[in-house]
Design a protein around this motif. Structure first.
Motif, mmCIF file in Angstrom:
data_model
loop_
_atom_site.group_PDB
_atom_site.id
_atom_site.type_symbol
_atom_site.label_atom_id
_atom_site.label_comp_id
_atom_site.label_asym_id
_atom_site.label_seq_id
_atom_site.Cartn_x
_atom_site.Cartn_y
_atom_site.Cartn_z
ATOM 1 N N MET A 44 49.551 28.842 48.569
ATOM 2 C CA MET A 44 50.635 27.204 48.269
ATOM 3 C C MET A 44 52.429 27.787 48.080
ATOM 4 O O MET A 44 52.795 28.147 48.897
ATOM 5 C CB MET A 44 50.895 27.140 46.784
ATOM 6 N N TYR A 46 55.939 26.460 50.007
ATOM 7 C CA TYR A 46 57.314 25.448 48.679
ATOM 8 C C TYR A 46 57.874 25.573 49.954
ATOM 9 O O TYR A 46 58.787 26.540 50.340
ATOM 10 C CB TYR A 46 57.632 26.625 47.605
ATOM 11 N N VAL A 50 61.311 20.331 47.643
ATOM 12 C CA VAL A 50 61.138 19.045 47.681
ATOM 13 C C VAL A 50 59.768 19.162 47.161
ATOM 14 O O VAL A 50 59.099 18.542 46.184
ATOM 15 C CB VAL A 50 61.043 19.053 49.427
ATOM 16 N N GLY A 51 59.038 20.985 47.342
ATOM 17 C CA GLY A 51 57.564 20.422 46.451
ATOM 18 C C GLY A 51 56.792 22.550 47.150
ATOM 19 O O GLY A 51 57.077 22.462 48.088
ATOM 20 N N GLU A 52 55.586 21.252 46.809
ATOM 21 C CA GLU A 52 54.825 22.403 46.867
ATOM 22 C C GLU A 52 53.161 22.189 47.604
ATOM 23 O O GLU A 52 52.624 20.848 47.667
ATOM 24 C CB GLU A 52 54.056 24.411 46.887
ATOM 25 N N VAL A 53 52.376 22.549 49.012
ATOM 26 C CA VAL A 53 50.655 22.492 49.007
ATOM 27 C C VAL A 53 50.245 23.075 49.173
ATOM 28 O O VAL A 53 51.087 23.975 50.095
ATOM 29 C CB VAL A 53 51.798 20.658 50.144
ATOM 30 N N VAL A 77 56.625 16.574 51.402
ATOM 31 C CA VAL A 77 56.706 17.947 51.482
ATOM 32 C C VAL A 77 56.413 19.160 52.973
ATOM 33 O O VAL A 77 56.877 19.295 53.272
ATOM 34 C CB VAL A 77 55.818 19.348 50.654
ATOM 35 N N LYS A 235 46.619 20.804 43.252
ATOM 36 C CA LYS A 235 48.128 20.417 42.473
ATOM 37 C C LYS A 235 47.976 22.344 42.352
ATOM 38 O O LYS A 235 49.665 22.704 42.595
ATOM 39 C CB LYS A 235 48.103 20.177 41.395
ATOM 40 N N CYS A 236 47.785 23.132 41.188
ATOM 41 C CA CYS A 236 48.089 24.338 41.138
ATOM 42 C C CYS A 236 47.502 24.785 41.575
ATOM 43 O O CYS A 236 48.522 27.134 41.829
ATOM 44 C CB CYS A 236 47.794 24.307 39.055
ATOM 45 N N CYS A 241 45.014 22.586 36.834
ATOM 46 C CA CYS A 241 45.096 21.268 36.319
ATOM 47 C C CYS A 241 43.484 20.102 36.384
ATOM 48 O O CYS A 241 43.765 19.526 36.431
ATOM 49 C CB CYS A 241 46.226 21.016 37.342
#
Length: 272
Positions: A44, A46, A50-53, A77, A235-236, A241
């Protein structure tokens, strides 16, 4: 389920444009180091603020602890990651998921089939087979892309030809292209015969995986010896999730790499 851990800081130490919308980032640990990755596993990644992918590792530099990720800009992201430059810092969690099963492939011929950005998770497989030729039989690499300009690792593809059979096809030829045109399954006719001695590893768009795996099965490659890397909306990364559920599988835990015997019926289920 696995425990959700905070991301560790990794610094961008090299940046390489691959195509018009994809780059490769070499990342080295700032302090603590993640456990060793296997080819096919993912992290993942990050982008702070912004976020993670989830992104599969595209090269493993065991000598200096560096990891390479090839990222295509398709969202907020991934777009932010593609704008990073040496010196910038990202967060990594992982390794997650299953890797390509090369241990059971000792002595077998290796067939790598990739479509588009799907070559990135398979690149460490090619590196491992080329680094240890005594462990495996013949290596054959089939690559499909939209156009020649969309091919990843073009310099490496040429260098691989010294030790492996490499075939490339494109959907749309551009001026000067003299190679094959069409879907990647059309390249199978160039490398027959196939059979029990072949281990096939596939990654790319799901429609390509579905048709190619079936074509290999029809040509005599046992389903248990065809491995595919599947994607769903992860997602996790830890099975909490449920976003990446595919039938009985949670792909962040049970995948992304699964054999065709297990996934054949599941490939008929389209992601919403």
């Amino acid at each position: 389920m696995t425990t959700v851990t905070p991301p560790l800081p990794y610094r961008v130490t090299a940046f390489r444009p691959e195509t018009a919308d994809a780059v490769s980032l070499e990342l080295r640990p700032v302090e603590a180091v993640l456990p060793a990755f296997l080819p096919g596993q993912f992290a993942m990644v990050y982008a702070f603020g912004v976020g993670e992918v989830p992104i599969s590792v595209s090269a493993i530099r065991s000598r200096n602890g560096a990891l390479v990720y090839t990222v295509r800009a398709v969202g907020a992201v991934s777009g932010a990651l593609c704008r990073l430059r040496p010196g910038d810092v990202v967060g990594l969690r992982g390794p997650y998921g299953t890797g390509w099963d090369l241990d059971s492939a000792t002595g077998a011929d290796i067939l790598v089939i990739a479509g588009g950005i799907g070559l990135a998770p398979l690149r460490p497989v090619v590196h491992q087979v080329l680094d240890h030729p005594e462990r495996y039989g013949n290596l054959r690499v089939l690559v499909g892309a939209r156009t020649a300009e969309d091919l990843l690792y073009r310099d490496e593809l040429e260098s691989w030809r010294a030790s492996a059979r490499v075939e490339v096809t494109v959907d749309r030829p551009t001026p000067g292209w003299q190679g094959a045109v069409g879907v990647v399954t059309g390249l199978l006719d160039r490398i027959e015969p196939l059979g029990d001695d072949t281990r096939a590893l596939l990654c790319g768009p799901e429609v390509m995986i579905r048709h190619t795996a079936q074509a290999l099965f029809t040509r005599g490659v046992p389903a248990r010896r065809i491995q595919v890397s599947l994607e769903r909306n992860m997602k996790c990364g830890t099975g909490h999730c449920g976003h990446c559920q595919l039938g009985p599988l949670l792909l962040c835990l049970d995948g992304p790499v699964v054999d065709y015997a297990r996934s054949q019926s599941l490939l008929a289920v389209r992601e919403l």
